[in-house]
Design a protein around this motif. Sequence first.
Motif, PDB file in Angstrom:
ATOM      1  N   HIS A 118       0.629  -4.378   0.052  1.00 62.44           N
ATOM      2  CA  HIS A 118      -0.632  -3.696   0.904  1.00 62.44           C
ATOM      3  C   HIS A 118      -1.731  -4.802   1.095  1.00 62.44           C
ATOM      4  CE1 HIS A 118      -2.650  -2.828  -2.841  1.00 62.44           C
ATOM      5  NE2 HIS A 118      -1.726  -1.918  -3.050  1.00 62.44           N
ATOM      6  N   GLN A 166      -5.338  -1.167   1.767  1.00 64.77           N
ATOM      7  CA  GLN A 166      -4.775   0.026   1.854  1.00 64.77           C
ATOM      8  C   GLN A 166      -5.376   0.720   3.118  1.00 64.77           C
ATOM      9  OE1 GLN A 166      -4.697   2.067  -1.821  1.00 64.77           O
ATOM     10  NE2 GLN A 166      -2.898   0.958  -2.437  1.00 64.77           N
ATOM     11  N   THR A 171      -2.959   2.022   6.337  1.00 64.68           N
ATOM     12  CA  THR A 171      -2.829   3.448   6.908  1.00 64.68           C
ATOM     13  C   THR A 171      -3.004   3.311   8.286  1.00 64.68           C
ATOM     14  OG1 THR A 171      -3.588   4.141   4.585  1.00 64.68           O
ATOM     15  CG2 THR A 171      -3.785   5.803   6.512  1.00 64.68           C
ATOM     16  N   TYR A 172      -4.278   2.767   8.663  1.00 70.12           N
ATOM     17  CA  TYR A 172      -4.662   2.537  10.088  1.00 70.12           C
ATOM     18  C   TYR A 172      -3.598   2.003  11.013  1.00 70.12           C
ATOM     19  CZ  TYR A 172      -8.095   1.611  13.676  1.00 70.12           C
ATOM     20  OH  TYR A 172      -8.943   1.299  14.906  1.00 70.12           O
ATOM     21  N   ASN A 227      -0.363   2.387  10.139  1.00 71.52           N
ATOM     22  CA  ASN A 227       0.694   3.078   9.878  1.00 71.52           C
ATOM     23  C   ASN A 227       2.122   2.322   9.535  1.00 71.52           C
ATOM     24  OD1 ASN A 227       1.787   5.721   9.849  1.00 71.52           O
ATOM     25  ND2 ASN A 227       2.245   5.719  12.184  1.00 71.52           N
ATOM     26  N   PRO A 240       3.534   1.199   5.679  1.00 66.64           N
ATOM     27  CA  PRO A 240       3.357   1.294   4.124  1.00 66.64           C
ATOM     28  C   PRO A 240       3.196  -0.106   3.368  1.00 66.64           C
ATOM     29  CG  PRO A 240       5.665   1.454   4.651  1.00 66.64           C
ATOM     30  CD  PRO A 240       4.920   1.320   5.907  1.00 66.64           C
TER      31      PRO A 240
END
Length: 413
Positions: free
Chosen positions: A365, A369, A373-374, A376, A378
């Motif tokens: 990441h 992180q 997430t933004y 999409n 992992p």
Amino acid sequence: VPIEPFEHLKKDFAILNQIVNDEPLVYLDNAATTQKPEAVLQALETYYHTSNANVHRGVHTLAERATSQYEGSREVIRAFIHASETAEVLFTRGTTTSLNWVARSFGELIVESGDEILISYMEHHSNIIPWQQLAKKKNAKLIYMELTEDGQLDLEDVKNKITDKTKIVSLTHVSNVLGVVNPIKQIADWVHEQNGYLVVDGAQAVPHMPVDVQALDADFYAFSGHKMLGPTGIGVLYGKRALLEQMEPIEFGGEMIDFVEEQDSTWKELPWKFEAGTPNIAGAIGLAAAIHYLNNIGMENIMQHEREIVEYIMPKLEAIEGLTLFGPKDVAHRTGVISFNIDGIHPHDVATAMDMEGVAVRAGHHCAQPLMTYMNQPATARASFYLYNTKAEADKFVEAIIATKEFFLNGLN
Ligand code: PMP
């Protein structure tokens, strides 16, 4: 094969001339940390061989030598980032420490309940968590600036979010995941129009392009030595004098005091007010040596070299089926950080398979992180180029991606 202009630099980096997993090492993890040229290793060794002593307190010859080298390094750094005076150049452990100091000392001073702190979705954790902590403590709001589809700052959103409630905007100059370069001066102007302050995370910018903190009009600017050919454990916080003057030190102890009485003490003047305890003297000297090395090549040339590699490699990467590239394609808006994923293969497997080809890339990441997430995702795989990387290595990188894809998707053959 024509000799590339930067090919000869390899001789200065012993570590790069080695075989890894039966293949010549191609080191593409420069966003995590860079290798050190012989000149930097020599500077450290010479310092310990000839001048090691504690700084500032001694009158003996070695102490004066160490002090003048340490303070001389501060001047080298001042000139490199075009700060107006050495009082504005504080030595820290690195970007993380620098940003924590700003959030804790300056944030403490100016952020009040209901105020807004603005960061972006592309920040490294070290430019997120100090602000989260401050926001919680002060009951302030932490707000995120949105990104466009190709991973640039959404400037319309940025402009809308900077209001008279915005006390601090803290933004990365260059993303360690997307490679995107943010328009710092433009944002500084918007923030200052609203009487707010701009903090810049320069960890991925200072190593790769000319940086002028005054031209950018940043109120604070943070970076790390180890990402620009210098040693680990040394970094810099630049701050405007008027702001640093108002701030309280984060750490207290020796070296930073003027007078100590039983119940109270006074601080030294800038920059020493912030530098409690014995500093990383060798680290500062090593960083100055790294800057001499970079200056000899020229930051414009280094930036151009990385651009040429990105320009050279982008079409080759785009031609690989099932490969997703993150961040802008246009080289004018990016540096040599290239994040990617291959359909159906976990980025950790990608990095492991590429290591078998001698190509060092990172997967994960990347301490970002909220950005993962933004987007999409992992995780992503990431290659990051620097001055000693060549087009031949970029080709090797592309070949390793293709080999990895074949290995996982077509099975062993
Ligand atoms: N910000 C950015 C954009 C970074 O890339 C990094 C290092 N990965 C940091 C901050 C933190 O730097 P350091 O670990 O040297 O404190």
